[in-house]
Design a protein around this motif. Structure first.
Motif, PDB file in Angstrom:
ATOM      1  N   LEU A   1      30.426  52.715 -39.857  1.00 20.03           N
ATOM      2  CA  LEU A   1      29.430  52.328 -40.851  1.00 20.03           C
ATOM      3  C   LEU A   1      28.461  51.261 -40.349  1.00 20.03           C
ATOM      4  N   PHE A   2      28.907  50.458 -39.374  1.00 19.62           N
ATOM      5  CA  PHE A   2      28.067  49.360 -38.896  1.00 19.62           C
ATOM      6  C   PHE A   2      28.074  49.299 -37.375  1.00 19.62           C
ATOM      7  N   SER A   3      26.972  48.853 -36.826  1.00 20.11           N
ATOM      8  CA  SER A   3      26.887  48.653 -35.377  1.00 20.11           C
ATOM      9  C   SER A   3      27.464  47.279 -35.027  1.00 20.11           C
ATOM     10  N   LYS A   4      27.847  47.123 -33.793  1.00 13.67           N
ATOM     11  CA  LYS A   4      28.492  45.880 -33.364  1.00 13.67           C
ATOM     12  C   LYS A   4      27.531  44.701 -33.284  1.00 13.67           C
ATOM     13  N   ASP A   5      26.228  44.961 -33.284  1.00 13.53           N
ATOM     14  CA  ASP A   5      25.273  43.864 -33.152  1.00 13.53           C
ATOM     15  C   ASP A   5      24.803  43.304 -34.502  1.00 13.53           C
ATOM     16  N   GLU A   6      25.350  43.811 -35.605  1.00 10.38           N
ATOM     17  CA  GLU A   6      24.981  43.257 -36.910  1.00 10.38           C
ATOM     18  C   GLU A   6      25.621  41.879 -37.086  1.00 10.38           C
ATOM     19  N   ASN A   7      24.849  40.966 -37.646  1.00 11.42           N
ATOM     20  CA  ASN A   7      25.280  39.577 -37.766  1.00 11.42           C
ATOM     21  C   ASN A   7      25.871  39.312 -39.154  1.00 11.42           C
ATOM     22  N   PHE A   8      27.202  39.401 -39.258  1.00  7.92           N
ATOM     23  CA  PHE A   8      27.883  39.171 -40.529  1.00  7.92           C
ATOM     24  C   PHE A   8      28.435  37.743 -40.595  1.00  7.92           C
ATOM     25  N   LYS A   9      28.386  37.162 -41.787  1.00 10.51           N
ATOM     26  CA  LYS A   9      28.979  35.851 -42.041  1.00 10.51           C
ATOM     27  C   LYS A   9      29.868  35.954 -43.272  1.00 10.51           C
ATOM     28  N   THR A  10      30.889  35.090 -43.315  1.00 14.19           N
ATOM     29  CA  THR A  10      31.893  35.188 -44.369  1.00 14.19           C
ATOM     30  C   THR A  10      31.987  33.917 -45.196  1.00 14.19           C
ATOM     31  N   ILE A  11      32.065  34.095 -46.514  1.00 15.07           N
ATOM     32  CA  ILE A  11      32.399  33.015 -47.441  1.00 15.07           C
ATOM     33  C   ILE A  11      33.636  33.449 -48.206  1.00 15.07           C
TER      34      ILE A  11
ATOM     35  N   GLY B   1      42.558  29.175 -57.945  1.00 14.69           N
ATOM     36  CA  GLY B   1      43.968  29.090 -58.271  1.00 14.69           C
ATOM     37  C   GLY B   1      44.802  29.912 -57.311  1.00 14.69           C
ATOM     38  N   LYS B   2      45.929  30.399 -57.779  1.00 20.52           N
ATOM     39  CA  LYS B   2      46.819  31.199 -56.942  1.00 20.52           C
ATOM     40  C   LYS B   2      46.764  32.679 -57.293  1.00 20.52           C
ATOM     41  N   GLN B   3      45.726  33.076 -58.031  1.00 24.50           N
ATOM     42  CA  GLN B   3      45.698  34.451 -58.503  1.00 24.50           C
ATOM     43  C   GLN B   3      44.458  35.230 -58.082  1.00 24.50           C
ATOM     44  N   MET B   4      43.544  34.594 -57.359  1.00 27.67           N
ATOM     45  CA  MET B   4      42.363  35.341 -56.933  1.00 27.67           C
ATOM     46  C   MET B   4      41.792  34.770 -55.635  1.00 27.67           C
ATOM     47  N   MET B   5      41.453  35.682 -54.737  1.00 23.75           N
ATOM     48  CA  MET B   5      40.822  35.328 -53.470  1.00 23.75           C
ATOM     49  C   MET B   5      39.716  36.341 -53.215  1.00 23.75           C
ATOM     50  N   VAL B   6      38.491  35.851 -53.012  1.00 25.29           N
ATOM     51  CA  VAL B   6      37.341  36.733 -52.858  1.00 25.29           C
ATOM     52  C   VAL B   6      36.628  36.431 -51.538  1.00 25.29           C
ATOM     53  N   PHE B   7      36.383  37.481 -50.768  1.00 24.83           N
ATOM     54  CA  PHE B   7      35.652  37.370 -49.512  1.00 24.83           C
ATOM     55  C   PHE B   7      34.293  38.047 -49.677  1.00 24.83           C
ATOM     56  N   SER B   8      33.220  37.306 -49.416  1.00 31.96           N
ATOM     57  CA  SER B   8      31.860  37.851 -49.393  1.00 31.96           C
ATOM     58  C   SER B   8      31.398  37.842 -47.949  1.00 31.96           C
ATOM     59  N   ILE B   9      31.226  39.036 -47.384  1.00 31.47           N
ATOM     60  CA  ILE B   9      30.893  39.176 -45.968  1.00 31.47           C
ATOM     61  C   ILE B   9      29.540  39.868 -45.892  1.00 31.47           C
ATOM     62  N   ASP B  10      28.507  39.121 -45.512  1.00 30.45           N
ATOM     63  CA  ASP B  10      27.138  39.611 -45.630  1.00 30.45           C
ATOM     64  C   ASP B  10      26.388  39.575 -44.303  1.00 30.45           C
ATOM     65  N   SER B  11      25.503  40.544 -44.131  1.00 29.33           N
ATOM     66  CA  SER B  11      24.491  40.509 -43.072  1.00 29.33           C
ATOM     67  C   SER B  11      23.141  40.563 -43.773  1.00 29.33           C
ATOM     68  N   GLU B  12      22.070  40.762 -43.015  1.00 27.55           N
ATOM     69  CA  GLU B  12      20.745  40.774 -43.626  1.00 27.55           C
ATOM     70  C   GLU B  12      20.571  41.922 -44.605  1.00 27.55           C
TER      71      GLU B  12
ATOM     72  N   ILE C   1      31.764  48.255 -50.189  1.00 28.92           N
ATOM     73  CA  ILE C   1      30.979  48.175 -48.952  1.00 28.92           C
ATOM     74  C   ILE C   1      29.633  48.847 -49.192  1.00 28.92           C
ATOM     75  N   ALA C   2      28.550  48.117 -48.941  1.00 30.27           N
ATOM     76  CA  ALA C   2      27.222  48.677 -49.227  1.00 30.27           C
ATOM     77  C   ALA C   2      26.216  48.257 -48.168  1.00 30.27           C
ATOM     78  N   LYS C   3      25.274  49.146 -47.920  1.00 29.80           N
ATOM     79  CA  LYS C   3      24.177  48.870 -47.001  1.00 29.80           C
ATOM     80  C   LYS C   3      22.875  49.213 -47.715  1.00 29.80           C
ATOM     81  N   GLU C   4      21.930  48.289 -47.659  1.00 29.23           N
ATOM     82  CA  GLU C   4      20.659  48.478 -48.358  1.00 29.23           C
ATOM     83  C   GLU C   4      19.978  49.769 -47.919  1.00 29.23           C
ATOM     84  N   ASN C   5      19.543  50.551 -48.887  1.00 30.95           N
ATOM     85  CA  ASN C   5      18.892  51.849 -48.632  1.00 30.95           C
ATOM     86  C   ASN C   5      19.783  52.796 -47.832  1.00 30.95           C
TER      87      ASN C   5
END
Length: 206
Positions: A66-76, A81-92, A135-139
């Motif tokens: 789905l993605f090329s190796k040169d895409e620049n992803f960053k993670t937040i 609490g102890k009941q939810m963990m959310v990862f937002s992993i975004d590129s341009e 997982i989504a990619k614009e357009n």
């Protein structure tokens, strides 16, 4: 919700400033972020290393990358609490959202494993933890894991590793399992920005 939005906006501003050459400006920005996080009762990790924040993405859908190796992803990462963990992993132009949600003892078992069944599994049915992956990619595409499992095989301030596999499809295919395709993935996040809300990092890391 407003507090979490404020945190995310503040962090994104900081990340965008990391390429600036003016170190004095960086120092001021860092100070503002620390004060903001203190005011809303959030502990953070890797704010000072946000310029090193990088995620390596390997995801296939129906056998296709789905993605090329040169895409620049960053993670937040946000943990409430102890009941939810959310990862937002975004590129341009792409976004990967992964959330683990569960019962009060979700963090007591390591590694953390989340399950999904027909897109309808509840924490009590998964013996503790459910995973949601979008997982989504614009357009391009937008897929969600509808039947499968994800494992947080490593979780610390330097590196987070998430591996998952199962069946996925579009939102319109949620009730059409005959249209689901196999999806597998591995995400290695280096120095992700982490926010801990009402939980200590020592209770999470392994």
């Amino acid at each position: 919700m407003k507090k979490i939005n404020l945190i995310l906006v503040t962090i994104l501003v900081f990340i965008s400033c990391q390429n600036a050459k003016d170190k004095a400006t960086e120092s001021v920005t860092n100070s503002v972020i620390e004060k903001t996080l203190d005011q809303v009762g959030v502990a953070s990790e890797n704010i000072e290393r946000a310029n090193q924040n990088k995620a390596e993405i390997e995801i296939t859908y129906d056998g296709q990358n789905l993605f090329s190796k040169d895409e620049n992803f960053k993670t937040i990462m946000n943990t409430a609490g102890k009941q939810m963990m959310v990862f937002s992993i975004d590129s341009e132009d792409a976004k990967i959202n992964i959330s683990f949600s569960g019962l009060k003892d979700m963090l007591d078992v390591k590694p953390i494993i989340g399950k999904n069944k027909d897109g309808k599994l509840a924490p009590k049915d998964a013996n503790g933890t459910v995973v949601t992956i979008v997982i989504a990619k614009e357009n391009g595409f937008a897929y969600t894991l509808l039947d499968g499992e994800a494992t947080l095989s490593k979780l610390n301030q330097d590196e987070v590793v998430i591996e998952f596999s199962g069946k996925a499809g579009t939102f319109l295919d949620a009730n059409k399992p005959e249209n689901w395709k196999s999806m597998q993935g591995k995400i290695v996040s280096k120095y992700p920005v982490m926010n801990f809300i009402q939980v200590k990092k020592e209770e999470l890391f392994y």
